[in-house]
Design an enzyme around this catalytic site. Structure first.
Site, PDB file in Angstrom:
ATOM      1  N   LYS A 272       0.832  -1.206   0.000  1.00  0.00           N
ATOM      2  CA  LYS A 272       0.000   0.000   0.000  1.00  0.00           C
ATOM      3  C   LYS A 272       0.865   1.254   0.000  1.00  0.00           C
ATOM      4  O   LYS A 272       0.614   2.202  -0.747  1.00  0.00           O
ATOM      5  CB  LYS A 272      -0.900   0.027   1.247  1.00  0.00           C
ATOM      6  CG  LYS A 272      -2.096  -0.876   1.171  1.00  0.00           C
ATOM      7  CD  LYS A 272      -2.764  -0.996   2.534  1.00  0.00           C
ATOM      8  CE  LYS A 272      -3.806  -2.098   2.507  1.00  0.00           C
ATOM      9  NZ  LYS A 272      -4.237  -2.552   3.813  1.00  0.00           N
TER      10      LYS A 272
ATOM     11  N   GLN B  70      -5.081  -1.396   9.745  1.00  0.00           N
ATOM     12  CA  GLN B  70      -4.996  -2.744   9.182  1.00  0.00           C
ATOM     13  C   GLN B  70      -5.625  -3.760  10.132  1.00  0.00           C
ATOM     14  O   GLN B  70      -5.332  -3.778  11.320  1.00  0.00           O
ATOM     15  CB  GLN B  70      -3.512  -3.083   8.919  1.00  0.00           C
ATOM     16  CG  GLN B  70      -3.279  -4.411   8.240  1.00  0.00           C
ATOM     17  CD  GLN B  70      -3.768  -4.460   6.793  1.00  0.00           C
ATOM     18  OE1 GLN B  70      -3.811  -3.445   6.105  1.00  0.00           O
ATOM     19  NE2 GLN B  70      -4.139  -5.636   6.347  1.00  0.00           N
TER      20      GLN B  70
ATOM     21  N   ASP C 262     -11.555   2.725   4.157  1.00  0.00           N
ATOM     22  CA  ASP C 262     -11.970   1.317   4.116  1.00  0.00           C
ATOM     23  C   ASP C 262     -13.487   1.189   3.997  1.00  0.00           C
ATOM     24  O   ASP C 262     -13.995   0.115   3.658  1.00  0.00           O
ATOM     25  CB  ASP C 262     -11.558   0.611   5.423  1.00  0.00           C
ATOM     26  CG  ASP C 262     -10.300  -0.224   5.266  1.00  0.00           C
ATOM     27  OD1 ASP C 262     -10.049  -0.728   4.156  1.00  0.00           O
ATOM     28  OD2 ASP C 262      -9.576  -0.370   6.266  1.00  0.00           O
TER      29      ASP C 262
HETATM   30  N1  GUN Z   1      -7.037  -6.762   6.210  1.00  0.00           N
HETATM   31  C1  GUN Z   1      -7.286  -7.504   5.101  1.00  0.00           C
HETATM   32  N2  GUN Z   1      -7.978  -6.777   4.191  1.00  0.00           N
HETATM   33  C2  GUN Z   1      -8.150  -5.561   4.733  1.00  0.00           C
HETATM   34  C3  GUN Z   1      -8.764  -4.354   4.267  1.00  0.00           C
HETATM   35  O1  GUN Z   1      -9.315  -4.281   3.160  1.00  0.00           O
HETATM   36  N3  GUN Z   1      -8.717  -3.307   5.117  1.00  0.00           N
HETATM   37  C4  GUN Z   1      -8.147  -3.377   6.339  1.00  0.00           C
HETATM   38  N4  GUN Z   1      -8.171  -2.298   7.112  1.00  0.00           N
HETATM   39  N5  GUN Z   1      -7.564  -4.462   6.808  1.00  0.00           N
HETATM   40  C5  GUN Z   1      -7.566  -5.540   6.002  1.00  0.00           C
END
Ligand code: GUN
Length: 300
Positions: free
Chosen positions: A54, A98, A121
């Site tokens: 990311k 996350q 998100d």
């Molecule tokens: N962990 C796995 N996929 C995601 C996601 O799309 N967002 C977040 N915040 N954590 C994750």
């Protein structure tokens, strides 16, 4: 018949290029650089990989990337204090915590502490409610990526029968809302669904998001249907050598590709779209925060 392969890697590159163009315009015309903060608590190896990826892509499209790595014993109070700081920071337009969080932290409490306008998100309860009532919201990245691919392939989705396998808050439920908003007839199937094969056979669109490797066989698929495979499952692959693994989706690609009209592969389907949509959401959040027009085609 052999299905058209929907190339998520290529599509995601196009989305990132569009995001990059928009970021350049925000900088040149308004002196604004969109900023994304990612918070990682602990050191889950899969999460580490996501967070690195990311950060790299955020910088590549010209945005500001901030990473906060907190140790696994971080208290809820300390995490909430960091979120409060990021909520108040005018250079940060998107905040992602996350998941999963370590067990001693309450995920709902933490997610709902994020300013909904910065919740890239789309997990905050306000955004869930806005999406559910068809109002402007931040939309979860994976379902948004799936929707973009479906719209690109079909144009209008109106009147199509969609079956989503999996009822998670991250994928299944928001996917259902998005497809409903696009006038599909939507069924959410799950582990207790009776006659799952018959339910899936009705679908013009199948979204598989259960996390069970290759569980959907080709003979469940209506000829010509479009399959979006959200699963990312790692299996042992001794045929590739000792200790080797391979990634597979939730559908059995080999049999489904013979029946479907279109299908996303794993890897290279939905996966790359998720991060591209995170970047798109960050630009959207930045535009909204500054009262500017949102990028076309990058929102639901
Ligand atoms: N962990 C796995 N996929 C995601 C996601 O799309 N967002 C977040 N915040 N954590 C994750």
């Amino acid at each position: 018949m052999t299905a058209t392969i929907i190339d998520g890697k290529e599509f995601a590159a196009r989305v990132r290029a569009q995001v990059g163009t928009h970021v350049a315009r925000l900088k040149a015309d308004h002196g604004i650089t969109p900023g994304l903060a990612v918070v990682l608590v602990g050191s889950d190896p899969a999460s580490e990989v996501y967070v690195r990826s990311k950060g790299k892509m955020t910088v590549e499209v010209g945005m500001k990337s901030v990473e906060h790595r907190l140790d696994a014993e971080t208290t809820e109070a300390d995490l909430l204090a960091l979120i409060a700081d990021l909520n108040a920071d005018p250079e940060i337009h998107g905040i992602l915590v996350q998941l999963p969080l370590p067990k001693h932290l309450n995920e709902d409490l933490v997610i709902n502490a994020i300013d909904p306008a910065k919740d890239v998100d789309g997990f905050h309860i306000s955004n869930v409610g806005l999406l559910g009532t068809g109002q402007k919201s931040m939309v979860p990245c994976t379902p948004l990526g799936c929707l973009m691919m479906l719209r690109d392939h079909h144009g209008s989705l109106s009147g199509m029968d969609a079956v989503i396998i999996g009822r998670s808050n991250i994928v299944g439920k928001p996917m259902a809302q998005l497809l409903l908003n696009d006038s599909c007839t939507v069924t959410i199937a799950h582990s207790r669904t009776k006659d799952l094969a018959d339910v899936v056979r009705r679908a013009d669109i199948v979204v598989a998001a259960v996390g069970r490797p290759e569980m959907v066989p080709g003979d469940w698929i209506k000829p010509g249907a479009t399959i979006i495979d959200v699963g990312i499952n790692r299996l042992d692959a001794p045929e590739k050598g000792e200790g080797k693994t391979r990634l597979v989706g939730d559908v059995d690609f080999a049999s489904c590709v013979e029946v479907a009209g279109a299908i996303t592969p794993v890897p290279g389907g939905v996966g790359p779209m998720t991060i591209a949509c995170l970047l798109a959401n960050t630009v959207t959040a930045c535009c909204r925060a500054n009262g500017l027009a949102e990028p076309e085609g990058l929102t639901a």
